[in-house]
Design a protein around this motif. Structure first.
Motif, PDB file in Angstrom:
ATOM      1  N   ALA A  93       0.802  -1.225   0.000  1.00  0.00           N
ATOM      2  CA  ALA A  93       0.000   0.000   0.000  1.00  0.00           C
ATOM      3  C   ALA A  93       0.839   1.281   0.000  1.00  0.00           C
ATOM      4  N   ILE A  94       2.163   1.184   0.022  1.00  0.00           N
ATOM      5  CA  ILE A  94       2.997   2.391  -0.015  1.00  0.00           C
ATOM      6  C   ILE A  94       2.683   3.133  -1.312  1.00  0.00           C
ATOM      7  N   PRO A  95       2.303   4.409  -1.215  1.00  0.00           N
ATOM      8  CA  PRO A  95       1.899   5.145  -2.417  1.00  0.00           C
ATOM      9  C   PRO A  95       2.992   5.200  -3.479  1.00  0.00           C
ATOM     10  N   GLY A  96       2.558   5.013  -4.687  1.00  0.00           N
ATOM     11  CA  GLY A  96       3.463   5.097  -5.830  1.00  0.00           C
ATOM     12  C   GLY A  96       2.896   6.071  -6.846  1.00  0.00           C
ATOM     13  N   ARG A  97       3.296   5.930  -8.085  1.00  0.00           N
ATOM     14  CA  ARG A  97       2.813   6.825  -9.141  1.00  0.00           C
ATOM     15  C   ARG A  97       1.507   6.356  -9.769  1.00  0.00           C
ATOM     16  N   GLN A  98       1.137   5.098  -9.541  1.00  0.00           N
ATOM     17  CA  GLN A  98      -0.082   4.583 -10.159  1.00  0.00           C
ATOM     18  C   GLN A  98      -1.309   5.233  -9.536  1.00  0.00           C
ATOM     19  N   ARG A  99      -2.335   5.340 -10.345  1.00  0.00           N
ATOM     20  CA  ARG A  99      -3.590   5.925  -9.877  1.00  0.00           C
ATOM     21  C   ARG A  99      -4.731   4.978 -10.216  1.00  0.00           C
ATOM     22  N   ASP A 100      -5.762   4.999  -9.379  1.00  0.00           N
ATOM     23  CA  ASP A 100      -6.919   4.162  -9.642  1.00  0.00           C
ATOM     24  C   ASP A 100      -7.826   4.852 -10.658  1.00  0.00           C
ATOM     25  N   GLU A 101      -8.985   4.258 -10.905  1.00  0.00           N
ATOM     26  CA  GLU A 101      -9.895   4.792 -11.922  1.00  0.00           C
ATOM     27  C   GLU A 101     -10.451   6.171 -11.572  1.00  0.00           C
ATOM     28  N   HIS A 102     -10.321   6.582 -10.319  1.00  0.00           N
ATOM     29  CA  HIS A 102     -10.814   7.898  -9.897  1.00  0.00           C
ATOM     30  C   HIS A 102      -9.695   8.926  -9.801  1.00  0.00           C
ATOM     31  N   GLY A 103      -8.483   8.525 -10.142  1.00  0.00           N
ATOM     32  CA  GLY A 103      -7.354   9.434 -10.108  1.00  0.00           C
ATOM     33  C   GLY A 103      -6.599   9.474  -8.788  1.00  0.00           C
ATOM     34  N   ALA A 104      -7.031   8.701  -7.805  1.00  0.00           N
ATOM     35  CA  ALA A 104      -6.345   8.676  -6.512  1.00  0.00           C
ATOM     36  C   ALA A 104      -5.099   7.794  -6.611  1.00  0.00           C
ATOM     37  N   ARG A 105      -4.027   8.227  -5.933  1.00  0.00           N
ATOM     38  CA  ARG A 105      -2.800   7.435  -5.938  1.00  0.00           C
ATOM     39  C   ARG A 105      -3.025   6.136  -5.174  1.00  0.00           C
ATOM     40  N   ILE A 106      -2.482   5.058  -5.716  1.00  0.00           N
ATOM     41  CA  ILE A 106      -2.601   3.762  -5.046  1.00  0.00           C
ATOM     42  C   ILE A 106      -1.202   3.224  -4.748  1.00  0.00           C
ATOM     43  N   GLY A 107      -1.154   2.199  -3.913  1.00  0.00           N
ATOM     44  CA  GLY A 107       0.122   1.592  -3.546  1.00  0.00           C
ATOM     45  C   GLY A 107       0.858   1.034  -4.747  1.00  0.00           C
ATOM     46  N   ARG A 108       2.179   1.028  -4.628  1.00  0.00           N
ATOM     47  CA  ARG A 108       3.020   0.552  -5.725  1.00  0.00           C
ATOM     48  C   ARG A 108       2.655  -0.857  -6.147  1.00  0.00           C
ATOM     49  N   GLN A 109       2.371  -1.712  -5.189  1.00  0.00           N
ATOM     50  CA  GLN A 109       2.099  -3.107  -5.482  1.00  0.00           C
ATOM     51  C   GLN A 109       0.649  -3.492  -5.201  1.00  0.00           C
ATOM     52  N   LYS A 110      -0.206  -2.503  -4.954  1.00  0.00           N
ATOM     53  CA  LYS A 110      -1.585  -2.772  -4.532  1.00  0.00           C
ATOM     54  C   LYS A 110      -2.335  -3.644  -5.539  1.00  0.00           C
ATOM     55  N   ARG A 111      -2.235  -3.303  -6.807  1.00  0.00           N
ATOM     56  CA  ARG A 111      -2.948  -4.096  -7.828  1.00  0.00           C
ATOM     57  C   ARG A 111      -2.408  -5.522  -7.879  1.00  0.00           C
ATOM     58  N   PHE A 112      -1.086  -5.667  -7.801  1.00  0.00           N
ATOM     59  CA  PHE A 112      -0.487  -6.998  -7.854  1.00  0.00           C
ATOM     60  C   PHE A 112      -0.859  -7.797  -6.603  1.00  0.00           C
ATOM     61  N   HIS A 113      -0.842  -7.159  -5.436  1.00  0.00           N
ATOM     62  CA  HIS A 113      -1.169  -7.827  -4.175  1.00  0.00           C
ATOM     63  C   HIS A 113      -2.581  -8.404  -4.218  1.00  0.00           C
ATOM     64  N   GLY A 114      -3.526  -7.700  -4.832  1.00  0.00           N
ATOM     65  CA  GLY A 114      -4.914  -8.145  -4.900  1.00  0.00           C
ATOM     66  C   GLY A 114      -5.232  -9.044  -6.076  1.00  0.00           C
ATOM     67  N   LEU A 115      -4.266  -9.256  -6.967  1.00  0.00           N
ATOM     68  CA  LEU A 115      -4.467 -10.081  -8.150  1.00  0.00           C
ATOM     69  C   LEU A 115      -4.778 -11.523  -7.759  1.00  0.00           C
ATOM     70  N   ALA A 116      -5.790 -12.106  -8.369  1.00  0.00           N
ATOM     71  CA  ALA A 116      -6.122 -13.506  -8.097  1.00  0.00           C
ATOM     72  C   ALA A 116      -6.527 -14.185  -9.394  1.00  0.00           C
ATOM     73  N   ASP A 117      -5.963 -15.361  -9.647  1.00  0.00           N
ATOM     74  CA  ASP A 117      -6.306 -16.104 -10.849  1.00  0.00           C
ATOM     75  C   ASP A 117      -6.024 -17.585 -10.625  1.00  0.00           C
ATOM     76  N   HIS A 118      -7.060 -18.381 -10.548  1.00  0.00           N
ATOM     77  CA  HIS A 118      -6.958 -19.838 -10.454  1.00  0.00           C
ATOM     78  C   HIS A 118      -6.070 -20.310  -9.305  1.00  0.00           C
ATOM     79  N   GLY A 119      -6.205 -19.730  -8.124  1.00  0.00           N
ATOM     80  CA  GLY A 119      -5.476 -20.195  -6.957  1.00  0.00           C
ATOM     81  C   GLY A 119      -4.128 -19.541  -6.742  1.00  0.00           C
ATOM     82  N   VAL A 120      -3.502 -19.011  -7.792  1.00  0.00           N
ATOM     83  CA  VAL A 120      -2.236 -18.305  -7.631  1.00  0.00           C
ATOM     84  C   VAL A 120      -2.574 -16.827  -7.609  1.00  0.00           C
ATOM     85  N   ASN A 121      -2.128 -16.133  -6.556  1.00  0.00           N
ATOM     86  CA  ASN A 121      -2.449 -14.722  -6.493  1.00  0.00           C
ATOM     87  C   ASN A 121      -1.205 -13.897  -6.196  1.00  0.00           C
ATOM     88  N   GLY A 122      -1.351 -12.594  -6.345  1.00  0.00           N
ATOM     89  CA  GLY A 122      -0.231 -11.686  -6.149  1.00  0.00           C
ATOM     90  C   GLY A 122       0.329 -11.760  -4.746  1.00  0.00           C
TER      91      GLY A 122
END
Length: 93
Positions: free
Chosen positions: A34-63
């Protein structure tokens, strides 16, 4: 040729066990993600550097699982080696 003293080995194992428990708890890993990085969510708010990867889930293997595994290799093992080496050096003095 002699190995590491048993006290040094035991101390290294305990250090690795503590680090392993902290990693597997997951809270510290989630805070890192969740440490803020340069990425932004769909509303323009800054998100964590690895937030999207951390929440990634696909067939049992997740971020989170992949980040967990990487931290075990890159933190837990070196901590165990460093503690074992340091205690062995202190004992050898």
């Amino acid at each position: 040729m002699s190995g590491s003293p048993w006290l040094a080995q035991l101390t290294g194992v305990v250090a690795e066990g503590v680090v392993h428990a902290v990693i597997d708890d997951g809270r510290l890993l989630a805070r890192f993600a969740a440490i803020p990085g340069r990425q932004r969510d769909e509303h323009g708010a800054r998100i964590g550097r690895q937030k999207r990867f951390h929440g990634l889930a696909d067939h049992g293997v997740n971020g989170r699982a992949l980040m967990d595994q990487a931290v075990h290799h890159q933190v837990q093992i070196p901590v165990g080696v460093a503690v074992t080496t340091a205690v062995a050096a202190l004992i050898a003095r």
